[in-house]
Design a protein around this motif. Structure first.
Motif, PDB file in Angstrom:
ATOM      1  N   LYS A 105     -17.651 -71.378  23.210  1.00  0.00           N
ATOM      2  CA  LYS A 105     -17.268 -70.105  23.809  1.00  0.00           C
ATOM      3  C   LYS A 105     -16.313 -69.348  22.891  1.00  0.00           C
ATOM      4  O   LYS A 105     -15.407 -69.940  22.288  1.00  0.00           O
ATOM      5  CB  LYS A 105     -16.598 -70.339  25.168  1.00  0.00           C
ATOM      6  N   VAL A 106     -16.525 -68.054  22.790  1.00  0.00           N
ATOM      7  CA  VAL A 106     -15.587 -67.174  22.083  1.00  0.00           C
ATOM      8  C   VAL A 106     -14.395 -66.937  22.997  1.00  0.00           C
ATOM      9  O   VAL A 106     -14.567 -66.544  24.150  1.00  0.00           O
ATOM     10  CB  VAL A 106     -16.258 -65.835  21.708  1.00  0.00           C
ATOM     11  N   ARG A 107     -13.188 -67.157  22.476  1.00  0.00           N
ATOM     12  CA  ARG A 107     -11.993 -67.089  23.325  1.00  0.00           C
ATOM     13  C   ARG A 107     -11.113 -65.875  23.060  1.00  0.00           C
ATOM     14  O   ARG A 107     -10.280 -65.524  23.893  1.00  0.00           O
ATOM     15  CB  ARG A 107     -11.156 -68.361  23.130  1.00  0.00           C
ATOM     16  N   TYR A 108     -11.262 -65.268  21.882  1.00  0.00           N
ATOM     17  CA  TYR A 108     -10.388 -64.142  21.557  1.00  0.00           C
ATOM     18  C   TYR A 108     -11.082 -63.216  20.576  1.00  0.00           C
ATOM     19  O   TYR A 108     -12.149 -63.525  20.034  1.00  0.00           O
ATOM     20  CB  TYR A 108      -9.042 -64.627  21.005  1.00  0.00           C
ATOM     21  N   VAL A 109     -10.455 -62.055  20.334  1.00  0.00           N
ATOM     22  CA  VAL A 109     -10.967 -61.063  19.397  1.00  0.00           C
ATOM     23  C   VAL A 109      -9.825 -60.655  18.468  1.00  0.00           C
ATOM     24  O   VAL A 109      -8.717 -60.361  18.922  1.00  0.00           O
ATOM     25  CB  VAL A 109     -11.505 -59.810  20.119  1.00  0.00           C
ATOM     26  N   LYS A 110     -10.117 -60.645  17.161  1.00  0.00           N
ATOM     27  CA  LYS A 110      -9.162 -60.132  16.191  1.00  0.00           C
ATOM     28  C   LYS A 110      -9.865 -59.103  15.309  1.00  0.00           C
ATOM     29  O   LYS A 110     -10.805 -59.434  14.600  1.00  0.00           O
ATOM     30  CB  LYS A 110      -8.600 -61.246  15.309  1.00  0.00           C
ATOM     31  N   PRO A 111      -9.450 -57.847  15.356  1.00  0.00           N
ATOM     32  CA  PRO A 111     -10.026 -56.853  14.442  1.00  0.00           C
ATOM     33  C   PRO A 111      -9.694 -57.186  12.986  1.00  0.00           C
ATOM     34  O   PRO A 111      -8.730 -57.903  12.691  1.00  0.00           O
ATOM     35  CB  PRO A 111      -9.365 -55.545  14.887  1.00  0.00           C
ATOM     36  N   HIS A 112     -10.509 -56.638  12.086  1.00  0.00           N
ATOM     37  CA  HIS A 112     -10.398 -56.951  10.658  1.00  0.00           C
ATOM     38  C   HIS A 112     -10.046 -55.723   9.830  1.00  0.00           C
ATOM     39  O   HIS A 112     -10.449 -54.598  10.144  1.00  0.00           O
ATOM     40  CB  HIS A 112     -11.746 -57.509  10.171  1.00  0.00           C
ATOM     41  N   GLY A 113      -9.333 -55.957   8.747  1.00  0.00           N
ATOM     42  CA  GLY A 113      -9.185 -54.967   7.685  1.00  0.00           C
ATOM     43  C   GLY A 113      -8.696 -53.602   8.115  1.00  0.00           C
ATOM     44  O   GLY A 113      -7.658 -53.452   8.768  1.00  0.00           O
ATOM     45  N   ALA A 114      -9.458 -52.586   7.721  1.00  0.00           N
ATOM     46  CA  ALA A 114      -9.050 -51.208   7.982  1.00  0.00           C
ATOM     47  C   ALA A 114      -8.985 -50.915   9.479  1.00  0.00           C
ATOM     48  O   ALA A 114      -8.121 -50.155   9.929  1.00  0.00           O
ATOM     49  CB  ALA A 114     -10.006 -50.235   7.294  1.00  0.00           C
ATOM     50  N   LEU A 115      -9.879 -51.492  10.254  1.00  0.00           N
ATOM     51  CA  LEU A 115      -9.825 -51.296  11.706  1.00  0.00           C
ATOM     52  C   LEU A 115      -8.535 -51.875  12.261  1.00  0.00           C
ATOM     53  O   LEU A 115      -7.855 -51.240  13.076  1.00  0.00           O
ATOM     54  CB  LEU A 115     -11.047 -51.929  12.370  1.00  0.00           C
ATOM     55  N   TYR A 116      -8.183 -53.066  11.829  1.00  0.00           N
ATOM     56  CA  TYR A 116      -6.934 -53.708  12.267  1.00  0.00           C
ATOM     57  C   TYR A 116      -5.747 -52.802  11.971  1.00  0.00           C
ATOM     58  O   TYR A 116      -4.886 -52.573  12.840  1.00  0.00           O
ATOM     59  CB  TYR A 116      -6.790 -55.033  11.538  1.00  0.00           C
ATOM     60  N   ASN A 117      -5.685 -52.291  10.744  1.00  0.00           N
ATOM     61  CA  ASN A 117      -4.543 -51.460  10.351  1.00  0.00           C
ATOM     62  C   ASN A 117      -4.526 -50.118  11.064  1.00  0.00           C
ATOM     63  O   ASN A 117      -3.455 -49.601  11.414  1.00  0.00           O
ATOM     64  CB  ASN A 117      -4.564 -51.248   8.834  1.00  0.00           C
ATOM     65  N   THR A 118      -5.703 -49.552  11.299  1.00  0.00           N
ATOM     66  CA  THR A 118      -5.770 -48.246  11.964  1.00  0.00           C
ATOM     67  C   THR A 118      -5.255 -48.321  13.391  1.00  0.00           C
ATOM     68  O   THR A 118      -4.501 -47.456  13.845  1.00  0.00           O
ATOM     69  CB  THR A 118      -7.212 -47.711  11.948  1.00  0.00           C
ATOM     70  N   ILE A 119      -5.648 -49.365  14.118  1.00  0.00           N
ATOM     71  CA  ILE A 119      -5.261 -49.439  15.533  1.00  0.00           C
ATOM     72  C   ILE A 119      -3.830 -49.916  15.734  1.00  0.00           C
ATOM     73  O   ILE A 119      -3.364 -50.028  16.865  1.00  0.00           O
ATOM     74  CB  ILE A 119      -6.253 -50.292  16.336  1.00  0.00           C
ATOM     75  N   VAL A 120      -3.133 -50.168  14.645  1.00  0.00           N
ATOM     76  CA  VAL A 120      -1.697 -50.381  14.755  1.00  0.00           C
ATOM     77  C   VAL A 120      -1.011 -49.112  15.244  1.00  0.00           C
ATOM     78  O   VAL A 120      -0.029 -49.160  15.993  1.00  0.00           O
ATOM     79  CB  VAL A 120      -1.103 -50.827  13.398  1.00  0.00           C
ATOM     80  N   HIS A 121      -1.571 -47.945  14.868  1.00  0.00           N
ATOM     81  CA  HIS A 121      -0.909 -46.676  15.202  1.00  0.00           C
ATOM     82  C   HIS A 121      -1.828 -45.629  15.829  1.00  0.00           C
ATOM     83  O   HIS A 121      -1.361 -44.680  16.447  1.00  0.00           O
ATOM     84  CB  HIS A 121      -0.279 -46.071  13.945  1.00  0.00           C
ATOM     85  N   ASP A 122      -3.157 -45.770  15.684  1.00  0.00           N
ATOM     86  CA  ASP A 122      -4.098 -44.752  16.154  1.00  0.00           C
ATOM     87  C   ASP A 122      -4.459 -44.988  17.626  1.00  0.00           C
ATOM     88  O   ASP A 122      -5.149 -45.954  17.961  1.00  0.00           O
ATOM     89  CB  ASP A 122      -5.366 -44.784  15.290  1.00  0.00           C
ATOM     90  N   GLU A 123      -4.001 -44.110  18.505  1.00  0.00           N
ATOM     91  CA  GLU A 123      -4.197 -44.261  19.955  1.00  0.00           C
ATOM     92  C   GLU A 123      -5.668 -44.279  20.340  1.00  0.00           C
ATOM     93  O   GLU A 123      -6.102 -45.106  21.143  1.00  0.00           O
ATOM     94  CB  GLU A 123      -3.492 -43.118  20.695  1.00  0.00           C
ATOM     95  N   ARG A 124      -6.446 -43.368  19.770  1.00  0.00           N
ATOM     96  CA  ARG A 124      -7.835 -43.242  20.194  1.00  0.00           C
ATOM     97  C   ARG A 124      -8.664 -44.454  19.795  1.00  0.00           C
ATOM     98  O   ARG A 124      -9.374 -45.034  20.621  1.00  0.00           O
ATOM     99  CB  ARG A 124      -8.426 -41.960  19.592  1.00  0.00           C
ATOM    100  N   GLN A 125      -8.565 -44.880  18.539  1.00  0.00           N
ATOM    101  CA  GLN A 125      -9.351 -46.037  18.126  1.00  0.00           C
ATOM    102  C   GLN A 125      -8.833 -47.322  18.763  1.00  0.00           C
ATOM    103  O   GLN A 125      -9.619 -48.230  19.074  1.00  0.00           O
ATOM    104  CB  GLN A 125      -9.378 -46.145  16.604  1.00  0.00           C
TER     105      GLN A 125
END
Length: 254
Positions: A105-125
């Motif tokens: 079973k998949v237990r968690y989700v971790k975004p990668h790379g540019a997506l990870y960094n973008t959603i640190v501050h980007d409300e919409r994404q």
């Protein structure tokens, strides 16, 4: 006993091309962020990686990204919500299907790379990523950077979260990751990295790139699987923590 999770980005090969020593890393870490085909990975690689993770009793997470094989998911993209939400769902669903076929079973989700960094501050994404996870399986834990916009939104929406720190990356005085474009952004000395992670676990602090001390929450520590010497660094971190009496276990309970 104090415990901490160790995670690494795993399964980032594609077809006949391989990256990193997944076999070795899966003998060290307690959680595996498995690439889902958009920045790396394919069905065969995903299945083999899940099988090894199951054999090693390593917790499985979906490592989702922008659709960017050529750029390894590290190029900034302004993806519309109408695309980003279903594309995150698609990636999670692909890994869930492969995991289910192996009794896992998949237990968690971790975004990668540019997506990870973008959603640190980007409300919409950030909202798009939280929406995607919530719609496919709201029991999945979102693993992200402490203090990030995406973790705040997830917590507001009732999605479980966990915060991570990066063993092999430098931090700004504000607690963000130093851009890979800047000198000193990636750390290579395994002994230094291991000492930093013990400091983090024991005191909740790290030394930023300018020498200042920052406070950082971390439920998990990431060692990038594609970095040169990644296996040795991960082993050094694990050994240093273990000798100091820190247990290594998944941030998700059994």
């Amino acid at each position: 006993m104090t415990t901490i999770d160790l995670n690494s980005d795993i399964g980032e090969g594609f077809s006949r091309w391989s990256l990193g020593d997944d076999e070795a890393m899966l003998g060290i870490v307690s959680s595996a962020n498995i690439a889902c085909g958009f920045h790396a990975g394919d069905a065969r690689t995903m299945r083999g990686t899940v099988r090894t993770a199951v054999d090693r009793e390593v917790t499985i997470g979906a490592h989702v990204s922008y659709r960017d094989l050529a750029g390894f998911g590290r190029r900034n993209m302004d993806v519309e919500s109408a695309d980003l939400v279903p594309e995150v769902i698609y990636q999670i669903g692909a890994l869930q299907g492969i995991a289910a076929s192996l009794g896992a079973k998949v237990r968690y989700v971790k975004p990668h790379g540019a997506l990870y960094n973008t959603i640190v501050h980007d409300e919409r994404q950030a909202t798009d990523v939280v929406t995607a996870i919530s719609e496919i399986d709201d029991s999945l834990v979102l693993l992200g950077l402490a203090g990030s916009t995406v973790l705040r939104i997830a917590e507001e929406r009732g999605l479980p979260t966990a915060a991570e720190a990066f063993a092999d990356r430098a931090y700004t005085p504000e607690g963000a990751l130093v851009s890979r474009r800047e000198a000193g952004s990636v750390l290579h000395d395994a002994t230094e990295v291991a000492d930093r992670m013990l400091q983090l676990v024991e005191s909740g602090t790290l030394t930023a790139i300018d020498g200042s001390t920052i406070t950082l929450r971390a439920d998990s520590i990431c060692v990038h699987g594609d970095s040169p010497g990644a296996e040795a660094m991960a082993r050094a971190v694990r050994d240093r923590l273990t000798v100091a009496g820190v247990g290594i276990s998944s941030f998700i309970g059994s």
